[in-house]
Structure formats: C-alpha cells, structure tokens
Design a protein around this motif. Structure first.
Motif, PDB file in Angstrom:
ATOM      1  N   PHE A   8     -18.671 -14.811  35.244  1.00 30.96           N
ATOM      2  CA  PHE A   8     -17.905 -15.849  35.935  1.00 30.96           C
ATOM      3  C   PHE A   8     -17.646 -17.041  35.023  1.00 30.96           C
ATOM      4  O   PHE A   8     -16.502 -17.509  34.909  1.00 30.96           O
ATOM      5  N   ILE A   9     -18.678 -17.545  34.369  1.00 33.39           N
ATOM      6  CA  ILE A   9     -18.526 -18.734  33.517  1.00 33.39           C
ATOM      7  C   ILE A   9     -17.593 -18.454  32.350  1.00 33.39           C
ATOM      8  O   ILE A   9     -16.679 -19.239  32.067  1.00 33.39           O
ATOM      9  N   LEU A  10     -17.801 -17.351  31.656  1.00 36.71           N
ATOM     10  CA  LEU A  10     -16.943 -17.035  30.514  1.00 36.71           C
ATOM     11  C   LEU A  10     -15.499 -16.807  30.958  1.00 36.71           C
ATOM     12  O   LEU A  10     -14.563 -17.306  30.324  1.00 36.71           O
ATOM     13  N   SER A  11     -15.313 -16.078  32.048  1.00 37.16           N
ATOM     14  CA  SER A  11     -13.947 -15.839  32.503  1.00 37.16           C
ATOM     15  C   SER A  11     -13.298 -17.135  32.986  1.00 37.16           C
ATOM     16  O   SER A  11     -12.093 -17.329  32.792  1.00 37.16           O
ATOM     17  N   PHE A  12     -14.067 -18.046  33.563  1.00 37.44           N
ATOM     18  CA  PHE A  12     -13.513 -19.346  33.949  1.00 37.44           C
ATOM     19  C   PHE A  12     -13.014 -20.101  32.721  1.00 37.44           C
ATOM     20  O   PHE A  12     -11.890 -20.612  32.706  1.00 37.44           O
ATOM     21  N   VAL A  13     -13.829 -20.170  31.690  1.00 30.74           N
ATOM     22  CA  VAL A  13     -13.446 -20.891  30.472  1.00 30.74           C
ATOM     23  C   VAL A  13     -12.207 -20.251  29.834  1.00 30.74           C
ATOM     24  O   VAL A  13     -11.251 -20.943  29.472  1.00 30.74           O
ATOM     25  N   LEU A  14     -12.223 -18.927  29.706  1.00 31.27           N
ATOM     26  CA  LEU A  14     -11.075 -18.235  29.108  1.00 31.27           C
ATOM     27  C   LEU A  14      -9.812 -18.424  29.948  1.00 31.27           C
ATOM     28  O   LEU A  14      -8.723 -18.642  29.403  1.00 31.27           O
ATOM     29  N   ASN A  15      -9.951 -18.362  31.269  1.00 32.38           N
ATOM     30  CA  ASN A  15      -8.794 -18.558  32.139  1.00 32.38           C
ATOM     31  C   ASN A  15      -8.273 -19.982  32.085  1.00 32.38           C
ATOM     32  O   ASN A  15      -7.067 -20.202  32.138  1.00 32.38           O
ATOM     33  N   LEU A  16      -9.153 -20.947  31.970  1.00 32.34           N
ATOM     34  CA  LEU A  16      -8.712 -22.339  31.880  1.00 32.34           C
ATOM     35  C   LEU A  16      -7.896 -22.554  30.604  1.00 32.34           C
ATOM     36  O   LEU A  16      -6.846 -23.207  30.632  1.00 32.34           O
ATOM     37  N   ILE A  17      -8.352 -21.974  29.515  1.00 30.96           N
ATOM     38  CA  ILE A  17      -7.589 -22.050  28.265  1.00 30.96           C
ATOM     39  C   ILE A  17      -6.234 -21.361  28.443  1.00 30.96           C
ATOM     40  O   ILE A  17      -5.188 -21.917  28.098  1.00 30.96           O
ATOM     41  N   TRP A  18      -6.258 -20.141  28.988  1.00 27.53           N
ATOM     42  CA  TRP A  18      -5.022 -19.368  29.201  1.00 27.53           C
ATOM     43  C   TRP A  18      -4.054 -20.131  30.098  1.00 27.53           C
ATOM     44  O   TRP A  18      -2.864 -20.234  29.798  1.00 27.53           O
ATOM     45  N   GLU A  19      -4.558 -20.650  31.213  1.00 29.63           N
ATOM     46  CA  GLU A  19      -3.696 -21.376  32.159  1.00 29.63           C
ATOM     47  C   GLU A  19      -3.029 -22.568  31.484  1.00 29.63           C
ATOM     48  O   GLU A  19      -1.838 -22.822  31.688  1.00 29.63           O
ATOM     49  N   ASN A  20      -3.783 -23.300  30.695  1.00 25.49           N
ATOM     50  CA  ASN A  20      -3.203 -24.451  30.004  1.00 25.49           C
ATOM     51  C   ASN A  20      -2.175 -24.026  28.960  1.00 25.49           C
ATOM     52  O   ASN A  20      -1.164 -24.693  28.784  1.00 25.49           O
ATOM     53  N   LEU A  21      -2.434 -22.925  28.274  1.00 21.69           N
ATOM     54  CA  LEU A  21      -1.513 -22.473  27.237  1.00 21.69           C
ATOM     55  C   LEU A  21      -0.196 -21.927  27.790  1.00 21.69           C
ATOM     56  O   LEU A  21       0.846 -22.057  27.158  1.00 21.69           O
ATOM     57  N   HIS A  22      -0.242 -21.300  28.956  1.00 23.19           N
ATOM     58  CA  HIS A  22       1.013 -20.730  29.462  1.00 23.19           C
ATOM     59  C   HIS A  22       1.621 -21.513  30.623  1.00 23.19           C
ATOM     60  O   HIS A  22       2.666 -21.104  31.154  1.00 23.19           O
ATOM     61  N   SER A  23       1.075 -22.646  30.968  1.00 22.52           N
ATOM     62  CA  SER A  23       1.615 -23.432  32.086  1.00 22.52           C
ATOM     63  C   SER A  23       3.032 -23.932  31.804  1.00 22.52           C
ATOM     64  O   SER A  23       3.792 -24.172  32.739  1.00 22.52           O
ATOM     65  N   PHE A  24       3.404 -24.074  30.542  1.00 22.34           N
ATOM     66  CA  PHE A  24       4.762 -24.533  30.221  1.00 22.34           C
ATOM     67  C   PHE A  24       5.821 -23.480  30.560  1.00 22.34           C
ATOM     68  O   PHE A  24       7.020 -23.775  30.518  1.00 22.34           O
ATOM     69  N   LEU A  25       5.396 -22.260  30.914  1.00 26.24           N
ATOM     70  CA  LEU A  25       6.334 -21.190  31.266  1.00 26.24           C
ATOM     71  C   LEU A  25       6.714 -21.221  32.750  1.00 26.24           C
ATOM     72  O   LEU A  25       7.460 -20.363  33.218  1.00 26.24           O
ATOM     73  N   TYR A  26       6.191 -22.197  33.490  1.00 22.07           N
ATOM     74  CA  TYR A  26       6.466 -22.343  34.920  1.00 22.07           C
ATOM     75  C   TYR A  26       7.247 -23.634  35.164  1.00 22.07           C
ATOM     76  O   TYR A  26       7.113 -24.596  34.429  1.00 22.07           O
ATOM     77  N   THR A  27       8.032 -23.634  36.245  1.00 18.79           N
ATOM     78  CA  THR A  27       8.751 -24.855  36.603  1.00 18.79           C
ATOM     79  C   THR A  27       7.898 -25.775  37.467  1.00 18.79           C
ATOM     80  O   THR A  27       8.124 -26.978  37.498  1.00 18.79           O
ATOM     81  N   GLY A  28       6.945 -25.224  38.187  1.00 18.73           N
ATOM     82  CA  GLY A  28       6.096 -26.038  39.034  1.00 18.73           C
ATOM     83  C   GLY A  28       5.267 -25.178  39.962  1.00 18.73           C
ATOM     84  O   GLY A  28       5.317 -23.940  39.915  1.00 18.73           O
TER      85      GLY A  28
END
Length: 128
Positions: A8-28
């Motif tokens: 859970f902890i590792l996947s949370f950290v990895l997902n937080l990084i991923w979410e921040n890196l690809h958030s610019f691909l969304y309009t909102g």
C-alpha cells in the motif's frame, strides 16, 4: 500484514508521482481544477486497488510465481475505471493525452495500475 502495508505505501508513493507527472494530460476534474488534494486522493484510491489486486498473489500459493499477471489485472481494472470516469464526466483528457485506439482511453492511465501494481508487489514481496 506487513507486506500488505508495504504494498500500500509503496504503491501510494508511486501513484502520487505518476498522478503528478501525467496530470497535465487532463483538462480538469469534475469541471474544476486538478489540485494536489485531488491527486493525493486519486493516489490513495489507486493504492487501495493495487493492494486488493495483490492479495491473491500473497496468499494463493499457485499465484506466487505468476506475478506478471498483475500487469493484466491492473490494466483491465484501470481501463474499466477510465471508461467509468470518462462516461460520468469526472475527468476528460486534453489534446496531449495519447489515446488507445478502439478502447478510447488514455495510455498513461490505462498502464498505471498494472505497471505500478507489478513493481509494488515485486519490490515488496519478490523474495518469497
């Protein structure tokens, strides 16, 4: 229980990084701005999903040497999640999101749960 927590902890950290890196691909999100709170909440949700996907691989002996299957399960779950999110207009992509033909979902969110689930499990539990 320790392994479940580590996944859970590792996947949370990895997902937080991923979410921040690809958030610019969304309009909102839900018609508004994508904030860090929304990205953290999405990362918690994704970490919970990955943890549940990992459980059979922790406890079913015949699956312990088939962790590559996490890639397929996670990707399938992610695709269904994207279909839901897009159909309910929770989020939408901008012009930079690479779309998987036929499926109609973004490439980065489709790969997210499968890849991060596999790496989270492998890092936490591969030595068993």
């Amino acid at each position: 229980m320790k392994k479940i927590f580590l996944i859970f902890i590792l996947s949370f950290v990895l997902n937080l990084i991923w979410e921040n890196l690809h958030s610019f691909l969304y309009t909102g999100y839900k018609g508004g701005e994508i904030t860090e709170f929304i990205l953290v909440r999405a990362s918690v949700f994704d970490a919970v999903l990955i943890t549940f996907i990992s459980l059979p691989f922790l406890y079913i002996e015949s699956l312990k040497n088939k962790i590559w299957f996490i890639l397929f399960i996670g990707t399938a779950v992610a695709i269904f999640n994207e279909w839901y999110g897009l159909s309910t207009e929770r989020w939408e992509y901008n012009k930079y999101m690479p779309i998987i033909p036929v499926l109609g979902v973004g490439l980065t969110p489709a790969l997210q749960l499968g890849l991060l689930g596999y790496f989270s499990y492998r890092f936490c539990c591969q030595d068993d």
